[in-house]
Every structure is written in structure tokens, then in C-alpha cells.
Design a protein around this motif. Structure first.
Motif, PDB file in Angstrom:
ATOM      1  N   ASN A  58      -9.949  -1.396  -8.223  1.00 24.87           N
ATOM      2  CA  ASN A  58      -8.603  -1.557  -8.636  1.00 24.87           C
ATOM      3  C   ASN A  58      -9.031  -1.572 -10.103  1.00 24.87           C
ATOM      4  OD1 ASN A  58      -7.415  -1.946  -6.074  1.00 24.87           O
ATOM      5  ND2 ASN A  58      -7.837  -4.000  -6.147  1.00 24.87           N
ATOM      6  N   ALA A  59      -9.726  -2.364 -10.664  1.00 24.99           N
ATOM      7  CA  ALA A  59     -10.073  -2.483 -12.075  1.00 24.99           C
ATOM      8  C   ALA A  59     -10.184  -1.179 -12.755  1.00 24.99           C
ATOM      9  CB  ALA A  59     -11.127  -3.325 -12.415  1.00 24.99           C
ATOM     10  N   ASN A  60     -11.170  -0.378 -12.042  1.00 29.18           N
ATOM     11  CA  ASN A  60     -11.389   0.953 -12.530  1.00 29.18           C
ATOM     12  C   ASN A  60     -10.304   2.156 -12.526  1.00 29.18           C
ATOM     13  OD1 ASN A  60     -14.327   0.351 -12.901  1.00 29.18           O
ATOM     14  ND2 ASN A  60     -14.549   1.369 -10.633  1.00 29.18           N
ATOM     15  N   ALA A  61      -9.611   1.894 -11.288  1.00 25.23           N
ATOM     16  CA  ALA A  61      -8.179   2.496 -11.540  1.00 25.23           C
ATOM     17  C   ALA A  61      -7.217   2.206 -12.891  1.00 25.23           C
ATOM     18  CB  ALA A  61      -7.334   2.448 -10.170  1.00 25.23           C
ATOM     19  N   LEU A  62      -7.147   0.850 -13.317  1.00 26.28           N
ATOM     20  CA  LEU A  62      -6.410   0.468 -14.174  1.00 26.28           C
ATOM     21  C   LEU A  62      -6.794   1.126 -15.537  1.00 26.28           C
ATOM     22  CD1 LEU A  62      -5.839  -3.384 -13.808  1.00 26.28           C
ATOM     23  CD2 LEU A  62      -4.366  -1.489 -12.914  1.00 26.28           C
ATOM     24  N   SER A  82       0.788 -11.437 -14.392  1.00 25.72           N
ATOM     25  CA  SER A  82       0.002 -10.494 -14.566  1.00 25.72           C
ATOM     26  C   SER A  82       0.755  -9.318 -14.766  1.00 25.72           C
ATOM     27  CB  SER A  82      -1.088 -10.261 -13.538  1.00 25.72           C
ATOM     28  OG  SER A  82      -1.998 -11.643 -13.479  1.00 25.72           O
ATOM     29  N   ILE A  83       0.388  -8.406 -15.672  1.00 25.24           N
ATOM     30  CA  ILE A  83       0.816  -7.396 -16.123  1.00 25.24           C
ATOM     31  C   ILE A  83      -0.224  -6.366 -16.170  1.00 25.24           C
ATOM     32  CG2 ILE A  83       2.280  -5.550 -17.393  1.00 25.24           C
ATOM     33  CD1 ILE A  83       3.748  -8.004 -18.380  1.00 25.24           C
ATOM     34  N   ASP A  84      -0.265  -5.151 -15.167  1.00 29.92           N
ATOM     35  CA  ASP A  84      -1.508  -4.235 -15.062  1.00 29.92           C
ATOM     36  C   ASP A  84      -1.527  -3.552 -16.473  1.00 29.92           C
ATOM     37  OD1 ASP A  84      -2.018  -4.906 -12.574  1.00 29.92           O
ATOM     38  OD2 ASP A  84      -0.779  -3.133 -11.695  1.00 29.92           O
ATOM     39  N   LEU A  85      -0.426  -2.808 -17.026  1.00 31.41           N
ATOM     40  CA  LEU A  85      -0.634  -2.058 -18.117  1.00 31.41           C
ATOM     41  C   LEU A  85       0.701  -2.165 -18.822  1.00 31.41           C
ATOM     42  CD1 LEU A  85      -2.078   1.480 -16.818  1.00 31.41           C
ATOM     43  CD2 LEU A  85      -3.297  -0.571 -17.342  1.00 31.41           C
ATOM     44  N   VAL A 114       0.008  -0.336 -11.396  1.00 30.48           N
ATOM     45  CA  VAL A 114      -0.746   0.587 -10.739  1.00 30.48           C
ATOM     46  C   VAL A 114      -1.209   0.050  -9.487  1.00 30.48           C
ATOM     47  CG1 VAL A 114      -2.866   1.835 -11.018  1.00 30.48           C
ATOM     48  CG2 VAL A 114      -1.755   1.001 -13.004  1.00 30.48           C
ATOM     49  N   LYS A 115      -0.912   1.044  -8.481  1.00 25.92           N
ATOM     50  CA  LYS A 115      -1.001   0.791  -7.051  1.00 25.92           C
ATOM     51  C   LYS A 115      -2.114   1.930  -6.524  1.00 25.92           C
ATOM     52  CE  LYS A 115       1.594  -2.581  -6.574  1.00 25.92           C
ATOM     53  NZ  LYS A 115       1.152  -4.007  -6.432  1.00 25.92           N
ATOM     54  N   ASN A 116      -3.133   1.230  -6.382  1.00 19.33           N
ATOM     55  CA  ASN A 116      -4.388   2.131  -5.895  1.00 19.33           C
ATOM     56  C   ASN A 116      -4.562   2.095  -4.372  1.00 19.33           C
ATOM     57  OD1 ASN A 116      -6.708   3.611  -6.373  1.00 19.33           O
ATOM     58  ND2 ASN A 116      -7.910   2.072  -6.178  1.00 19.33           N
ATOM     59  N   VAL A 117      -3.288   2.582  -3.861  1.00 10.26           N
ATOM     60  CA  VAL A 117      -2.960   2.645  -2.369  1.00 10.26           C
ATOM     61  C   VAL A 117      -3.533   4.119  -1.957  1.00 10.26           C
ATOM     62  CG1 VAL A 117      -1.273   2.687  -0.771  1.00 10.26           C
ATOM     63  CG2 VAL A 117      -0.932   1.115  -2.728  1.00 10.26           C
ATOM     64  N   SER A 118      -4.373   3.847  -0.694  1.00  8.19           N
ATOM     65  CA  SER A 118      -4.859   5.080   0.157  1.00  8.19           C
ATOM     66  C   SER A 118      -4.251   5.039   1.300  1.00  8.19           C
ATOM     67  CB  SER A 118      -6.491   4.891   0.141  1.00  8.19           C
ATOM     68  OG  SER A 118      -6.807   5.931   1.049  1.00  8.19           O
ATOM     69  N   GLY A 119      -3.682   6.321   2.047  1.00  7.43           N
ATOM     70  CA  GLY A 119      -3.204   6.471   3.290  1.00  7.43           C
ATOM     71  C   GLY A 119      -1.711   6.896   3.105  1.00  7.43           C
ATOM     72  N   SER A 120      -1.207   6.911   4.211  1.00  9.58           N
ATOM     73  CA  SER A 120       0.213   7.366   4.285  1.00  9.58           C
ATOM     74  C   SER A 120       1.172   6.206   4.057  1.00  9.58           C
ATOM     75  CB  SER A 120       0.523   7.999   5.745  1.00  9.58           C
ATOM     76  OG  SER A 120       1.808   8.510   5.752  1.00  9.58           O
ATOM     77  N   VAL A 121       2.025   6.552   3.028  1.00  7.19           N
ATOM     78  CA  VAL A 121       3.061   5.417   2.885  1.00  7.19           C
ATOM     79  C   VAL A 121       4.616   5.782   2.669  1.00  7.19           C
ATOM     80  CG1 VAL A 121       3.731   3.923   0.591  1.00  7.19           C
ATOM     81  CG2 VAL A 121       1.329   4.618   1.169  1.00  7.19           C
ATOM     82  N   HIS A 122       5.285   4.940   3.466  1.00  8.02           N
ATOM     83  CA  HIS A 122       6.812   5.116   3.332  1.00  8.02           C
ATOM     84  C   HIS A 122       7.472   3.728   2.926  1.00  8.02           C
ATOM     85  CE1 HIS A 122       6.692   3.420   7.442  1.00  8.02           C
ATOM     86  NE2 HIS A 122       8.061   2.885   7.308  1.00  8.02           N
ATOM     87  N   VAL A 123       8.843   3.740   2.525  1.00  8.15           N
ATOM     88  CA  VAL A 123       9.599   2.886   2.004  1.00  8.15           C
ATOM     89  C   VAL A 123      10.220   2.184   3.160  1.00  8.15           C
ATOM     90  CG1 VAL A 123      11.280   2.166   0.039  1.00  8.15           C
ATOM     91  CG2 VAL A 123       9.421   3.990  -0.261  1.00  8.15           C
ATOM     92  N   ASP A 124      10.230   1.017   3.237  1.00  9.85           N
ATOM     93  CA  ASP A 124      10.977   0.134   4.310  1.00  9.85           C
ATOM     94  C   ASP A 124      12.494   0.091   3.678  1.00  9.85           C
ATOM     95  OD1 ASP A 124      11.475  -0.750   6.546  1.00  9.85           O
ATOM     96  OD2 ASP A 124       9.890  -2.129   6.595  1.00  9.85           O
ATOM     97  N   LYS A 125      13.290  -0.435   4.665  1.00  8.31           N
ATOM     98  CA  LYS A 125      14.732  -0.798   4.379  1.00  8.31           C
ATOM     99  C   LYS A 125      14.843  -1.589   3.136  1.00  8.31           C
ATOM    100  CE  LYS A 125      16.546   0.304   9.075  1.00  8.31           C
ATOM    101  NZ  LYS A 125      17.488  -0.173  10.254  1.00  8.31           N
ATOM    102  N   ASP A 126      13.984  -2.693   3.096  1.00 10.15           N
ATOM    103  CA  ASP A 126      14.020  -3.845   2.148  1.00 10.15           C
ATOM    104  C   ASP A 126      13.384  -3.330   0.766  1.00 10.15           C
ATOM    105  OD1 ASP A 126      11.361  -3.898   2.963  1.00 10.15           O
ATOM    106  OD2 ASP A 126      11.423  -6.094   3.384  1.00 10.15           O
ATOM    107  N   GLY A 127      12.667  -2.111   0.767  1.00  8.51           N
ATOM    108  CA  GLY A 127      12.007  -1.740  -0.407  1.00  8.51           C
ATOM    109  C   GLY A 127      10.492  -2.047  -0.391  1.00  8.51           C
ATOM    110  N   SER A 128      10.064  -2.660   0.526  1.00 10.13           N
ATOM    111  CA  SER A 128       8.702  -2.861   0.660  1.00 10.13           C
ATOM    112  C   SER A 128       8.067  -1.370   1.206  1.00 10.13           C
ATOM    113  CB  SER A 128       8.349  -3.885   1.484  1.00 10.13           C
ATOM    114  OG  SER A 128       8.704  -3.691   2.844  1.00 10.13           O
ATOM    115  N   TRP A 129       6.667  -1.565   1.004  1.00 12.24           N
ATOM    116  CA  TRP A 129       5.877  -0.170   1.280  1.00 12.24           C
ATOM    117  C   TRP A 129       5.264  -0.410   2.716  1.00 12.24           C
ATOM    118  CZ3 TRP A 129       3.556   2.189  -3.501  1.00 12.24           C
ATOM    119  CH2 TRP A 129       4.420   2.686  -4.442  1.00 12.24           C
ATOM    120  N   VAL A 130       5.206   0.370   3.377  1.00 11.31           N
ATOM    121  CA  VAL A 130       4.433   0.328   4.715  1.00 11.31           C
ATOM    122  C   VAL A 130       3.377   1.341   4.530  1.00 11.31           C
ATOM    123  CG1 VAL A 130       4.329   0.311   7.177  1.00 11.31           C
ATOM    124  CG2 VAL A 130       6.259  -0.596   5.990  1.00 11.31           C
TER     125      VAL A 130
END
Length: 325
Positions: free
Chosen positions: A34-38, A69-72, A85-101
Motif C-alpha cells: 500500500n505504501a509503495n503504491a502511494l 488520513s489523506i493518501d495524497l 489510492v485503492k491498491n485493489v486486486s480483483g474484480s470490482v463492481h459498485v453496489d447500490k449504496d456506493g460500496s465496492w464489492v
């Protein structure tokens, strides 16, 4: 024999729950990633858009009485962006409430990530209020927010439902310096027609304020990894700890570690250079840096951001450390 080996492994893992040695444990690896991604995203943003990017800020929030905390934060002559910065790996879709699955590539594990766009937008008025308190009120619309997903394993489903504030990996790798407007979601003409000198003055003030704002402490390791978090203390021989007694955040802003024959003829010694803290923000001159020599086995106790564990890093594996006021 097998019973002894199994018992030893169990005992080892129990100890690892409380202390992680260098960067060997999984939480440590995740924290490094995560830090390296930032820092990777920060370097790329500076190449793309110029200006300055501040990493790992902890901005005081007057409403909650805590730090957020503020990343950048990207600062250029015409714009300021709060970036998560979201260092997310995988398949992502947005739920009805805006959260990511997020469904991971391995084991098909599903993770629910609270709405990153909403969380990032909440940081904008907090930063805006902080800058105003320090004497730099910004015009309305000058601050904006973005979410960047730099992980090459990031994949989206139903891309059309992703908010415009999100820059996916595919979009991220296509950004070019001449396409700067793709990052800008705020009013582009905020300072249109103003004098360039006035813009530069505003940028200088913002850079000074953010460079002296509270931040996470940071370690830069010799294997090109970064760690953000909180420096706790040094561990080692009594004489070495005594030699390092002046390295406190109230007195020191930065230190660098290097091997030096001047320090000692023994190869097990390290030279620790440290810079006295300058609250004026001008930085210490070369002549003000001080040095001490300690054994290379001396350790830094550091609690990574977002982790309840305390990690130990040998000074021999550290290039430099920065301490926030």
C-alpha cells in the motif's frame, strides 16, 4: 520429532501475532504494498501534472477532534486534488449504496470496501478548513477529489456504473501529460486571467503549509520499499540506545543510515546522520546534520499505518526515516 516441529511452528506463529520481524509477515507485506503504491502514484502524478504531491498527510479535523488520513494531495499552480489510492486486486463492481464489492483472484474471496468516493469527498472540506486556518482560503471549487486504482490486477464489472471520480487501472495507464484535464474535475478557470506571479505565490504558500502539516512517519528501506506509520523507539545495546537518545520527533525531522569506514573500522557499525527539526520549514543546512555510530543490529520499532502490530526493522535495512512533528 514431528510433534516438536509442530509445537515449535505454533509457538512461532503466536509470537508473530505481536511482533513482525522486518518485512516477513503478510500484514507487513500488505502495508509495504500500500505504501509503495502511494509513492509510485505520487511520482507519476508529478511527472504528468507537475507541481508537488504530498504523501500520507494526517490533517486535524476540528469536528471530530482527531486527525484524518489523506493518501495524497496534488498541488499545482491552478489546482489542488485530494486523492485516495485503492491498491485493489480483483474484480470490482459498485453496489447500490456506493460500496465496492471486490472478488479476489485467489480463492475467490469477496471483500466489501466502503464507498471510496464518498470517503474521499469527506476529506475535501477538512483539508479546506485546515488551509483556511493556516491563512490560505481557497476559492470555491478549487479543491476536488479523485480515487486512483493503480493495481494492474484491478478489473471492473459494469464499468458504466463507476463514478467519474474514479480512475481505473486502464484509465490510469493511458493518462498522458497533454491530457491533464482528465484528472481535473473542478472548475478549470479558477485562476484564469490572474497573474502568473500570484498563482506561483499561492502555490508556494500551499506547498509550505502542506510540507509542515502532520504526516505519518515514514521508513524508506534499502529494498525500495516504504512503510508509513508511527515510529516508537530504538532497540539494541545500552550504549547504542544512549547514543540515539537525541533522536526524538520534537528534535529531529529526518535521519539517514549508511555504512562508513569513518564511523568505525568494524563492519558491524553504522553511521546515523540526523537533521535537527526546523519549524520554519526551511530545512537544516548540511553543516547542521549530526552523526552517531551504532551497531548494525540496532532495531527500529515501528507501527505501520492501519496495523495493530509492532514491527522491528534492523537499521542495516533502512535507508532513511522521516518523523512528523
Amino acid at each position: 520429532m514431528w510433534v516438536e516441529l509442530i509445537c515449535g511452528l505454533v509457538a512461532f506463529r503466536l509470537l508473530k501475532r505481536f511482533f513482525c520481524d522486518d518485512d516477513d509477515d503478510l500484514d507487513g507485506e500488505a502495508g509495504h504494498a500500500n505504501a509503495n503504491a502511494l509513492f509510485s502514484v505520487a511520482r507519476q502524478l508529478e511527472k504528468l501534472y507537475g507541481g508537488k504531491v504530498f504523501v500520507g498527510l494526517q490533517i486535524p479535523d476540528a469536528d471530530s477532534g482527531s486527525r484524518r488520513s489523506i493518501d495524497l494531495v496534488l498541488v499545482t499552480q491552478r489546482e489542488v486534488a485530494v486523492i485516495s489510492v485503492k491498491n485493489v486486486s480483483g474484480s470490482v463492481h459498485v453496489d447500490k449504496d456506493g460500496s465496492w464489492v471486490c472478488t479476489g483472484r485467489k480463492m475467490h474471496k469477496t471483500e466489501l470496501i466502503p464507498d471510496p468516493v464518498a470517503e474521499t469527498k469527506q476529506l475535501v472540506p477538512i483539508l479546506e478548513s485546515y488551509l483556511e486556518q493556516r491563512g490560505v482560503p481557497l476559492p470555491e471549487g478549487y479543491l476536488s477529489s479523485k480515487v486512483i486504482c493503480p493495481n494492474p490486477n484491478f478489473r471492473t464489472t459494469h464499468t458504466d456504473f463507476f463514478p467519474s471520480e474514479v480512475i481505473t487501472y486502464d484509465q490510469w495507464i493511458q493518462l498522458k501529460p497533454e491530457h491533464r484535464s482528465r484528472l481535473s474535475g473542478w472548475i478549470k478557470g479558477a485562476f484564469h486571467g490572474g497573474k502568473k506571479e500570484m498563482q506561483e505565490s499561492m502555490q508556494e504558500k500551499l506547498n509550505f503549509i502542506l510540507s509542515t502539516a502532520p504526516m505519518w512517519d515514514r521508513l524508506e528501506l534499502k529494498n525500495n520499499k516504504y512503510v508509513l506509520g508511527e515510529f516508537l523507539e530504538f532497540k539494541g545495546k545500552k550504549d547504542d540506545i544512549l547514543a540515539l537518545r537525541n533522536i526524538k520527533r520534537s528534535k529531529v525531522s529526518q535521519l539517514a543510515i549508511q555504512t562508513s569506514s569513518i564511523c568505525c573500522f568494524a563492519h558491524s557499525k553504522l553511521q546515523v546522520l540526523y537533521s535537527p527539526r526546523d519549524y520554519r520549514g526551511e530545512g537544516a543546512s548540511a553543516s547542521e546534520w549530526k552523526e552517531v555510530c551504532v551497531l548494525s543490529s540496532t532495531e527500529v520499532l515501528f507501527q505501520p499505518q492501519g496495523s495493530s502490530k509492532v514491527c522491528k526493522y534492523k537499521l542495516s535495512s533502512v535507508s532513511c526515516m522521516s518523523l512528523s512533528a
